[in-house]
Design a protein around this motif. Structure first.
Motif, mmCIF file in Angstrom:
data_model
loop_
_atom_site.group_PDB
_atom_site.id
_atom_site.type_symbol
_atom_site.label_atom_id
_atom_site.label_comp_id
_atom_site.label_asym_id
_atom_site.label_seq_id
_atom_site.Cartn_x
_atom_site.Cartn_y
_atom_site.Cartn_z
ATOM 1 N N VAL A 188 42.373 68.240 -76.144
ATOM 2 C CA VAL A 188 41.502 68.749 -75.067
ATOM 3 C C VAL A 188 40.037 68.402 -75.351
ATOM 4 O O VAL A 188 39.327 67.901 -74.469
ATOM 5 C CB VAL A 188 41.709 70.274 -74.885
ATOM 6 C CG1 VAL A 188 40.616 70.881 -74.038
ATOM 7 C CG2 VAL A 188 43.061 70.549 -74.248
ATOM 8 N N PHE A 229 40.786 72.098 -67.023
ATOM 9 C CA PHE A 229 41.706 73.227 -66.873
ATOM 10 C C PHE A 229 42.714 72.950 -65.757
ATOM 11 O O PHE A 229 43.925 73.116 -65.937
ATOM 12 C CB PHE A 229 40.909 74.513 -66.572
ATOM 13 C CG PHE A 229 41.752 75.639 -66.065
ATOM 14 C CD1 PHE A 229 42.606 76.321 -66.914
ATOM 15 C CD2 PHE A 229 41.722 76.005 -64.730
ATOM 16 C CE1 PHE A 229 43.412 77.351 -66.449
ATOM 17 C CE2 PHE A 229 42.523 77.022 -64.255
ATOM 18 C CZ PHE A 229 43.368 77.703 -65.118
ATOM 19 N N THR A 277 45.479 70.594 -66.483
ATOM 20 C CA THR A 277 46.623 71.113 -67.244
ATOM 21 C C THR A 277 47.534 71.963 -66.363
ATOM 22 O O THR A 277 48.684 72.193 -66.699
ATOM 23 C CB THR A 277 46.165 71.981 -68.447
ATOM 24 O OG1 THR A 277 45.510 73.144 -67.952
ATOM 25 C CG2 THR A 277 45.249 71.211 -69.369
ATOM 26 N N SER A 284 43.121 75.690 -71.370
ATOM 27 C CA SER A 284 43.684 74.330 -71.340
ATOM 28 C C SER A 284 44.440 74.029 -72.635
ATOM 29 O O SER A 284 45.539 73.486 -72.608
ATOM 30 C CB SER A 284 42.581 73.286 -71.171
ATOM 31 O OG SER A 284 41.843 73.546 -70.019
#
Lengths: 310, 286
Positions: free
Chosen positions: B114, B170, B173, B274
């Motif tokens: 991430v 975010f 995901t 995330s």
């Protein structure tokens, strides 16, 4: 024992995808997963590759619990999924270098390692080519090289030859045998059963998430009953009638199918039992002109097992 | 040496390599600079046309400020548009290309993946900032602007791109398709901007009905653009001695501090969620 699963179970909601799977993969062996779509092969492989949680059960690689210590387990596992993509705008050596870096392979070791792997998968001449320009077979081999980049002990290959032409499949088989010779353990799933039976030391037939039968091919044959089909050619119709009567008295003879003056029958006996059957024909004055035996292949066993399960 | 190992993230180097090899990157950078130049020319010429003969240095400073505000505001909105777009496909495109599993079975943690995705996007935006710096030098030619103002603007850009990028990440995901995650990211950012304004003005309206006339609505604290203008005002106070809002310095500082905290909380929440979402073994260690 390199890999051991103990009652590995996976539920998707209420659906039981994997039902108390117990397998053991030894060091330096090729272990095959056979099963129809939805049998649980990919689910089991994803759990073992630390890409999915199991609902219950345990799995150990080299004594390390995959569930308790996935980071350590990942170092020992190389995974190749059934479907995968590649990055555009990356060259073959850059692609491998990226994954080597992701596996914390020291920079100084990466160059020679990448060269060795590209030679192994027969892509040395494609080193400077962009990955997205490779053919599907080449991409499969590159992905195999990727899964070997951190020198894992166990390779988990989910349908590695799917979508390949016969030549590419033969190449893949050759590479896997070379890896076995190097001492790698390989857990492989495939639908191409004859190839799997030829390559694997042991196989496990999965159906509806359950290991229906496992062992080496001979053990499975024994478990299933070493079944063969015999085809007997009779001289005349009268001989055929008498021959069928003789066969009906033999417990080893199963289902019979007539085709002209020939009879094809399932036979659950050994070669010695066949010679006894021939003797019984002679004693009953049944004139036979030919007799042949066909041993069931893994594919036939597979279809039978799956058929019984369903 | 230890620091080097910690900083190393293969995703950043590969993403930058892939991005910079695409013909789209230089074109996008060119278009970005072109847009800034167009706005700069329009507003600078308007400012210059209002000047009379015998103009003073104060007039020049006015032109410098117009150029500075124009560049900063236009760039702010471009960043708000670019940042979510550059991260909204970060994870979903890995899913679409079926490469996410390959990443997750490496030694990289979900956090590293991430962070790598976010930083590579932020580096691209940083490149846009750097490319625009020569345009700011034109404002300095006219005066009225201090280097601290440019630094403040850059820091706020970083914060806004971090937040917008984290929101995009975010959603990437959450949704499998990049188009959906992009739409949701833009919608969320739009709501943050618009809702805080609407609620703020509603707050002012209802208070005025009761005969209370505050300088500033509390909801405005959550509006990144208002806080950005506030931050610029604080930075330029030394040069101009005034701020664009008729509020006290205390209120101005409160506005910026509350907004910075809000944006940090928003980006931290987005990033942590995330990381959790892409972890295939979340809730393991039974």
């Amino acid at each position: 024992m390199l890999l051991k699963t103990v009652n590995l179970t996976k539920y998707y909601g209420n659906f039981l995808a994997l039902d108390k799977l117990n397998i053991e993969v030894r060091e330096g062996e090729i272990y095959g997963f056979v099963g129809p779509n939805g049998a649980g092969k990919t689910t089991a492989m994803k759990i073992l590759a630390c890409l999915m949680n199991a609902s219950a059960g345990e799995a150990y690689i080299d004594g390390i619990s995959i569930m308790q210590n996935p980071a350590k387990a990942k170092k020992l596992i190389g995974y190749m999924p059934d479907f995968f993509g590649v990055y555009d705008n990356l060259k073959v050596d850059e692609y491998l270098d990226f994954y080597a870096d992701a596996h914390n392979v020291p920079k100084g070791e990466r160059g020679p390692l990448i060269d060795d792997l590209l030679r192994l998968v027969n892509l040395a001449d494609k080193k400077d080519k962009y990955v997205d320009t490779l053919s599907r077979g080449m991409k499969q081999r590159l992905c195999l090289a990727r899964s070997l980049i951190h020198e894992p002990k166990l390779l988990i290959l989910d349908e590695p030859a799917s979508g390949m032409d016969p030549q590419a499949r033969a190449e893949m088989k050759f590479i896997l045998k070379a890896l076995k010779a190097q001492g790698k353990s390989i857990l492989i799933s495939s639908h191409i059963l004859p190839e799997l039976s030829e390559m694997c030391d042991r196989v496990c037939i999965l159906s509806r998430g359950k290991a229906v039968v496992s062992g080496n091919i001979d053990e499975i044959m024994d478990t299933m009953g070493r079944r063969a089909k015999i085809t007997i050619g009779f001289l005349a119709d009268e001989d055929l009638q008498n021959g069928v009567a003789v066969m009906r008295t033999n417990d080893l003879v199963g289902e019979m199918v007539r085709e002209g003056n020939n009879v094809e029958a399932v036979f659950n006996g050994t070669d010695e039992d066949i010679s006894k059957l021939i003797k019984a024909f002679a004693l009953s004055d049944v004139r036979i002109v030919s007799i042949s035996k066909t041993v069931q292949s893994l594919e036939q066993i597979f279809l039978e097992v799956i058929g019984n399960e369903n | 040496m230890k620091i080097k190992i910690k900083v190393n993230n293969p995703i950043i180097s590969s993403e930058m390599k892939i991005r910079m090899r695409s013909w789209r990157s230089p074109i996008a950078l060119l278009v970005y600079i072109f847009i800034l130049v167009i706005f700069l020319l329009i507003f600078a010429s308007m400012a210059l046309s209002t000047m009379r003969y015998g103009y003073s240095s104060a007039d020049y400073s006015e032109v410098g400020l117009v150029i500075f505000y124009t560049l900063s505001i236009v760039q702010f909105f471009i960043i708000v548009l670019v940042a979510p777009a550059s991260t909204a496909g970060a994870i979903s495109s890995e899913r679409e290309k079926q490469t996410l599993d390959l990443l997750l079975c490496t030694q990289m943690s979900p956090a590293k993946i991430v962070i790598g995705k976010l930083v590579s996007s932020l580096l691209w935006i940083l490149l846009m900032f750097v490319a625009s710096i020569p345009l700011y030098s034109i404002a300095f030619l006219f005066g009225g602007v201090n280097p601290m103002a440019v630094v403040t603007v850059m820091l706020y850009y970083f914060l806004v791109s971090l937040t917008a990028g984290s929101i995009g990440l975010f959603y990437s995901t959450v949704f499998k398709r990049t188009v959906t995650s992009s739409i949701m990211a833009y919608l969320t950012i739009f709501l943050i901007f618009i809702l805080s304004l609407v609620i703020g003005y509603a707050e002012l309206f209802f208070l005025s009905q009761r005969g209370v006339y505050p300088d500033f609505a509390k909801a405005f604290y959550f509006n990144p653009f208002i806080a950005f203008l506030g931050a610029m005002s604080i930075a330029l106070q030394g040069s101009t001695g005034s701020n664009i809002f008729a509020v006290t310095s205390y209120q101005l500082y409160t506005l910026v501090i509350v907004n910075v905290i809000f944006l940090f909380v928003l980006s931290s929440f987005s990033l942590l969620t995330s990381m959790k979402r892409i972890n295939p073994l979340k809730g393991s260690k039974r």
